[in-house]
Design an enzyme around this catalytic site. Structure first.
Site, short mmCIF file in Angstrom:
data_model
loop_
_atom_site.label_atom_id
_atom_site.label_comp_id
_atom_site.label_asym_id
_atom_site.label_seq_id
_atom_site.Cartn_x
_atom_site.Cartn_y
_atom_site.Cartn_z
N ASN A 8 44.94 41.91 49.51
CA ASN A 8 45.48 40.89 48.68
C ASN A 8 47.24 40.95 48.37
OD1 ASN A 8 44.05 43.34 47.03
ND2 ASN A 8 45.05 42.60 45.70
N ASP A 9 47.92 40.61 47.12
CA ASP A 9 48.82 40.75 47.14
C ASP A 9 50.58 41.29 47.83
OD1 ASP A 9 47.19 40.61 44.52
OD2 ASP A 9 48.57 41.59 43.27
N PHE A 67 48.40 50.01 42.26
CA PHE A 67 48.61 48.87 42.21
C PHE A 67 49.70 47.85 42.25
CE2 PHE A 67 44.79 47.41 39.10
CZ PHE A 67 43.46 47.77 39.89
N SER A 68 50.12 46.55 42.23
CA SER A 68 51.37 45.71 42.54
C SER A 68 52.09 46.44 41.62
CB SER A 68 50.76 44.07 42.38
OG SER A 68 50.11 44.37 43.41
N GLN A 103 48.83 45.21 49.11
CA GLN A 103 47.20 46.00 48.19
C GLN A 103 46.74 45.81 49.75
OE1 GLN A 103 46.85 46.62 44.58
NE2 GLN A 103 49.04 47.26 45.60
N TRP A 121 41.37 45.21 54.61
CA TRP A 121 41.21 43.95 53.23
C TRP A 121 42.68 44.29 53.04
CZ3 TRP A 121 37.86 41.68 50.06
CH2 TRP A 121 38.64 40.54 49.02
N ARG A 155 49.75 45.41 33.71
CA ARG A 155 50.46 45.38 35.37
C ARG A 155 51.97 45.09 35.78
NH1 ARG A 155 45.14 44.19 34.56
NH2 ARG A 155 44.70 42.02 36.13
N TRP A 199 41.00 35.69 45.25
CA TRP A 199 39.31 36.62 44.77
C TRP A 199 38.68 35.54 44.96
CZ3 TRP A 199 40.61 41.05 45.20
CH2 TRP A 199 42.09 42.39 44.27
C1 FRU Z 1 46.28 40.06 41.24
C2 FRU Z 1 45.87 41.73 40.98
C3 FRU Z 1 46.81 42.09 40.35
C4 FRU Z 1 46.50 44.09 40.92
C5 FRU Z 1 46.58 43.69 41.67
C6 FRU Z 1 44.95 44.69 41.66
O1 FRU Z 1 45.88 39.85 42.52
O2 FRU Z 1 45.23 41.18 40.36
O3 FRU Z 1 47.14 42.09 38.75
O4 FRU Z 1 47.91 44.20 40.50
O5 FRU Z 1 45.43 42.61 42.13
O6 FRU Z 1 44.84 44.68 43.70
#
Ligand code: FRU
Length: 485
Positions: free
Chosen positions: A41-42, A102-103, A58, A39, A164, A304
């Site tokens: 993400n960011d 996290f990011s 991520q 997976w 964050r 998301w």
């Molecule tokens: C954004 C987010 C960030 C967080 C990360 C967690 O998509 O929710 O705020 O750090 O993804 O994976």
């Protein structure tokens, strides 16, 4: 706690999966960064280090079905287009980041790559049910990352539990950081500014801007930078209600342009919040300033809670093509694919006029399409496959561009006309399961995913006419997990 045996099984599964056996390549892109297995993400830690671009993201190495517990995956590139996978850079292995690395972002200082990120810890059933601190890590070789033993560097007690996504830059001799936060009992989002002489001791300086309630309950992934003489606050607010054609996605990414004073740390907005992209799948942007002065943005080309079919194919998510940002005189952001995209261009498949109904079958599901047409007529171009069609249309009368990928919630639309003295020009990047449309000089973009099970054909609308249509094949520029091309 996991028993040693379970851990062993998980690790074995992970290595088996990382060998690539479990990925079905159907939706895997050729020239957009994607996760080798699992997976994504960011985008995180985007930087240039010793002549190579580095990008982290991520990552859940264990499953493509869910975000899981975030790790930082790592890729690097000589040109922002050819990317190779490096080992996972950070694991959730510390008490302060055990439920998610996290990011965050990167800054290069004295030949060392420093990474600032958020450590997430959950307290199931608690109130609050999680805590977020900011942590520092570094790498001297651009591969192996060591977390700072004095972590966390910001506990942010009074801003818990949602604080964050540190984005760091340097101005003069001082480091600055912008953080996303939620306040007023988690009903309003805002961006906090911190500063530090050494990346370790941080002082809270100001609230750059905040939601009055209409701009969401939490601002994720903020970024703050100077561009063409103004300052841009770019962020991803959660909780904005749809308004007509605007804010149709679950969460948004957009920007406010204003002025900033480094003495008072005050940001004075000039513009309203505007969405940066108008497609279905564009989130959690991060920018860098490269040595030639380009401000380059990259985003997660996904959203998301999408539940796309790629989840069952072993690899979820991709990144946009990096885009150069500039500001128009009326303070709108323009985005153009980096010029290095040409490094992915293969042979030309078609070049010439194209009348209504003209169809070009792509032999591979990846193309760079350029269109020029009259500004005084409607224009339609479709990406047609056996199971799904993406229709891109310009309405001359309404002055709009629409992307319709069919199905529930398939339509995204925004105002656009070519500038008064220009023809309609579009650039369309297709890559297996994504489409990015750049209108005109890049004043409007749409980034969306689609999931074809057959070859893709480009079809000009029956009543449309392209004065010039050029289609290039695109090469594979993302190395496969085993390192091959
Ligand atoms: C954004 C987010 C960030 C967080 C990360 C967690 O998509 O929710 O705020 O750090 O993804 O994976």
């Amino acid at each position: 706690m996991l028993t040693i045996a379970t851990k062993f099984i998980l690790i074995a599964l992970f290595f088996n999966r990382c060998s690539g056996y479990d990925i079905n390549p159907q939706f895997v892109p050729r020239y957009h960064v994607y996760p080798p297995y699992g997976w994504m993400n960011d985008p995180n830690g985007f930087c240039k280090f010793e002549n190579e671009y580095h990008l982290f993201y991520q990552y859940n190495p264990l499953s493509s079905q869910e975000p899981g517990i975030a790790h930082w995956a790592h890729v690097k590139s000589p040109d922002l287009i050819h990317w190779e996978n490096l080992p996972i850079a950070m694991y959730p292995d510390q008490p302060y980041d055990k439920d998610g690395v996290f990011s965050g972002s990167a800054i290069i200082e004295n030949g060392t790559m420093y990474l600032l990120y958020t450590g997430n810890v959950n307290f199931p059933g608690g109130n609050p049910d999680h805590q977020q601190v900011q942590a520092l890590a570094s790498s001297t070789d651009g591969v192996n990352v060591t977390k700072y033993e004095g972590n966390p560097v910001i506990k942010g007690e009074k801003f818990q539990p949602n604080i964050r996504d540190p984005k760091v830059w340097k101005h003069g001799n001082i480091f600055y950081m912008v953080l996303g936060n939620s306040f007023d009992n988690n009903t309003r989002g805002r961006a906090l500014l911190y500063s530090s002489p050494d990346l370790i001791s941080w002082k809270e300086r100001s609230v750059l801007d905040s939601s009055d309630g209409s701009l969401g309950y939490m601002w994720e992934c903020p970024d703050f930078f100077e561009l063409d003489g103004k300052y841009v606050l770019l962020f991803s607010p959660q909780g904005i209600e749809p308004q007509g054609d605007k804010y149709r996605n679950l969460y948004q990414t957009g920007y406010i342009v204003g002025m900033f004073d480094y003495n008072s740390h005050m940001f004075t907005p000039i513009t309203e919040f505007k969405e940066l992209d108008h497609g279905h799948d564009f989130y959690a942007t991060q920018t860098i300033l490269d040595e030639s002065g380009r401000r380059i943005v990259i985003a997660w080309l996904d959203m998301w809670e999408r539940n796309y079919p790629e989840r069952d194919f072993g690899s979820t998510g991709q990144m946009t093509i990096p885009r150069v940002l500039s500001l128009t005189s009326d303070l709108r952001l323009i985005q153009k694919p980096v010029k290095e995209l040409a490094n992915a261009r293969g042979s030309q498949l078609y070049s010439g006029r194209a009348r209504g109904g003209h169809t070009i079958k792509l032999d591979e599901p990846a193309a760079d399409i350029h269109v020029r047409a009259s500004r005084f007529r409607d224009f339609d171009l479709a990406l047609v496959t056996d199971n799904t069609t993406v229709l891109l249309s310009y309405s001359y009368l309404r002055g709009t561009v629409t992307l319709d990928r069919g199905g529930d919630d398939g339509i995204r639309r925004t105002q656009w006309r070519p500038s008064w003295n220009k023809q309609l020009t579009w650039q369309i990047l297709v890559d297996s399961s994504s489409v990015e449309l750049f209108c005109g000089e890049g004043e409007i973009t749409f980034s969306s995913r689609f999931f074809p099970y057959s070859n893709v054909s480009i079809k000009i609308g029956e009543n449309s006419r392209a004065e010039e249509l050029t289609v290039y094949r695109m090469r594979r520029t993302i190395k496969l997990p085993d390192g091959s091309n």
